[in-house]
Design a protein around this motif. Sequence first.
Motif, PDB file in Angstrom:
ATOM      1  N   GLU A  92       0.774  -1.099   0.031  1.00 23.40           N
ATOM      2  CA  GLU A  92       0.125  -0.031   0.027  1.00 23.40           C
ATOM      3  C   GLU A  92       0.797   1.426  -0.170  1.00 23.40           C
ATOM      4  O   GLU A  92       0.255   2.403   0.478  1.00 23.40           O
ATOM      5  N   GLU A  94       1.941   3.803  -2.058  1.00 27.17           N
ATOM      6  CA  GLU A  94       1.400   5.214  -2.227  1.00 27.17           C
ATOM      7  C   GLU A  94       0.345   5.607  -1.937  1.00 27.17           C
ATOM      8  O   GLU A  94       0.000   6.750  -1.558  1.00 27.17           O
ATOM      9  N   GLU A  95      -0.329   4.453  -1.376  1.00 30.42           N
ATOM     10  CA  GLU A  95      -1.918   4.913  -0.646  1.00 30.42           C
ATOM     11  C   GLU A  95      -1.332   5.303   0.586  1.00 30.42           C
ATOM     12  O   GLU A  95      -2.411   6.158   0.991  1.00 30.42           O
ATOM     13  N   GLN A  97       1.137   7.138   1.791  1.00 33.18           N
ATOM     14  CA  GLN A  97       1.547   8.649   1.613  1.00 33.18           C
ATOM     15  C   GLN A  97       0.430   9.558   1.377  1.00 33.18           C
ATOM     16  O   GLN A  97       0.278  10.773   1.614  1.00 33.18           O
ATOM     17  N   ARG A  98      -0.544   9.258   0.190  1.00 30.21           N
ATOM     18  CA  ARG A  98      -1.701   9.726  -0.003  1.00 30.21           C
ATOM     19  C   ARG A  98      -2.649  10.030   1.269  1.00 30.21           C
ATOM     20  O   ARG A  98      -3.299  11.311   1.383  1.00 30.21           O
ATOM     21  N   ARG A  99      -2.852   8.854   1.956  1.00 27.88           N
ATOM     22  CA  ARG A  99      -3.979   9.053   3.012  1.00 27.88           C
ATOM     23  C   ARG A  99      -3.526   9.550   4.319  1.00 27.88           C
ATOM     24  O   ARG A  99      -4.160   9.868   5.305  1.00 27.88           O
ATOM     25  N   PRO A 101      -0.480  11.803   5.355  1.00 25.12           N
ATOM     26  CA  PRO A 101       0.726  12.868   5.065  1.00 25.12           C
ATOM     27  C   PRO A 101       1.484  13.022   6.312  1.00 25.12           C
ATOM     28  O   PRO A 101       2.579  13.160   6.049  1.00 25.12           O
ATOM     29  N   GLY A 128       7.528  13.071  -0.021  1.00 28.65           N
ATOM     30  CA  GLY A 128       7.018  12.819  -1.495  1.00 28.65           C
ATOM     31  C   GLY A 128       7.249  11.439  -1.551  1.00 28.65           C
ATOM     32  O   GLY A 128       7.915  10.670  -0.783  1.00 28.65           O
ATOM     33  N   ARG A 129       7.265  11.220  -2.899  1.00 25.96           N
ATOM     34  CA  ARG A 129       7.140   9.820  -3.438  1.00 25.96           C
ATOM     35  C   ARG A 129       8.683   9.335  -3.469  1.00 25.96           C
ATOM     36  O   ARG A 129       9.133   8.138  -3.468  1.00 25.96           O
TER      37      ARG A 129
END
Length: 462
Positions: A92, A94-95, A97-99, A101, A128-129
């Motif tokens: 999970e 990238e999810e 990091q998206r959900r 922060p 970030g990514r």
Amino acid sequence: MTTKKLYIRTYGCQMNVYDSARMADVLAPLGYVPTELPELADLILLNTCHIREKASEKVFSEVGRLRPLKQAAEAEGRRLLIAVAGCVAQAEGEEIQRRAPAVDIVLGPQTYHRLPELVRRAEGGERGRGLVDTDFPVESKFDFLPEEAEGRGPAAFLSVQEGCDKFCSFCVVPYTRGAEASRPAAQVLAEARRLVAGGALEITLLGQNVNAYHGEAPAQAAGGPASWNLARLVRALAELDGLERIRYTTSHPSDMDDELIAAHGEVAQLMPYLHLPVQSGSDRILAAMNRRHAADDYRRIVERLREARPDLALSSDFIVGFPGERDRDFAETLRLIGDVGYAQAYSFKYSPRPGTPAAGTAEQVPEPVKAERLAMLHQLLGAQQQAFNQATLGRRLPVLLERAAKHPGQLNGRSPYMQSVTVAAPDRLLGTVAEVEILESHPNSVKGRVVAAPQPAAASAA
């Protein structure tokens, strides 16, 4: 170098316990020292497991609870980094990091040798990514890890194999840990020697499918096979001075070969306790699970193991309510449990794992049916465990005393059969193997008294 505090919360299996310890090792050169208090930490690391139900949501919930600590640190003028590692991070990344922060770093279980570089970049303000590392790198992380920190205790974990090629239809491990890979035998033996020199009397060899081990043979083993199997590795470990007990977990029945079965009868240091998951007693369900063996195959393996080592005790894993499981399938599982007899076992209700073949199966079993079956399974397995513990009453067993017990003047340890054993004993016996007579039996533990103990070093040298 400025000292910084590292707090690690570990979820799941023994492999994650080992990984957490190694992540602490790789961060030590950056000045990080462990703390038991997250509110004092400069870096909080969640080492996650994807096996349990709703694992991802539990991670997001935990990060939410940590967010106020991050805000409080900022109010104090200091920086608190949060990292999520392990199998949920792999699945999970990238999810997360998206959900969430508040999370600064995300890394999978195959890339934690890169953690120091990620931490340096996060400390420098990068976000970030670029701080998500969930690759399956070509290089082995074990080639880049420093030596282990001292003082790991009398019982140590040693990872020898990772990943799985079996692709059971309910399991995410092949997707989060990757293909099967084994460490070179020389590397394993070198780490084992360091662990023994640091005080380890017992080593548990770890792998998602540990009995599929096929590590490169040591260079000095010229003329022999190019790789060692687990049985050969166990025999080599048994030759190490000071290593009194060897265990391994977790195994697959299909990889329980003749040499490993023979080792159970011939290697005294190999403990008479084996975790051998079967998951179901129904051939129809085993086929749907892609387990690659039938129930009678498992029974024959158990029979051969007990012929080699008559006092062998077994534990296993069971899943109830797998898609399509009917009453007669569940009855077959109960029959297998009755046939084999377990000292311990772990049982779970099936829950879908996204991306696995079983998750999309139409014949999902209703939750009330799963709950009823699980209760029946727990009752049977609990009765077997209690009967096994009662059967040790009056026996004298060598117990590795690992830690202080809840009450003063008592120590906790493990019998050869992985029973939790409590004894009245002085602290000087911590980290030793004492002969203990079992006097009391309880559902999940036993109590006893020390009848013979090693002499302290000073006394034996006098």
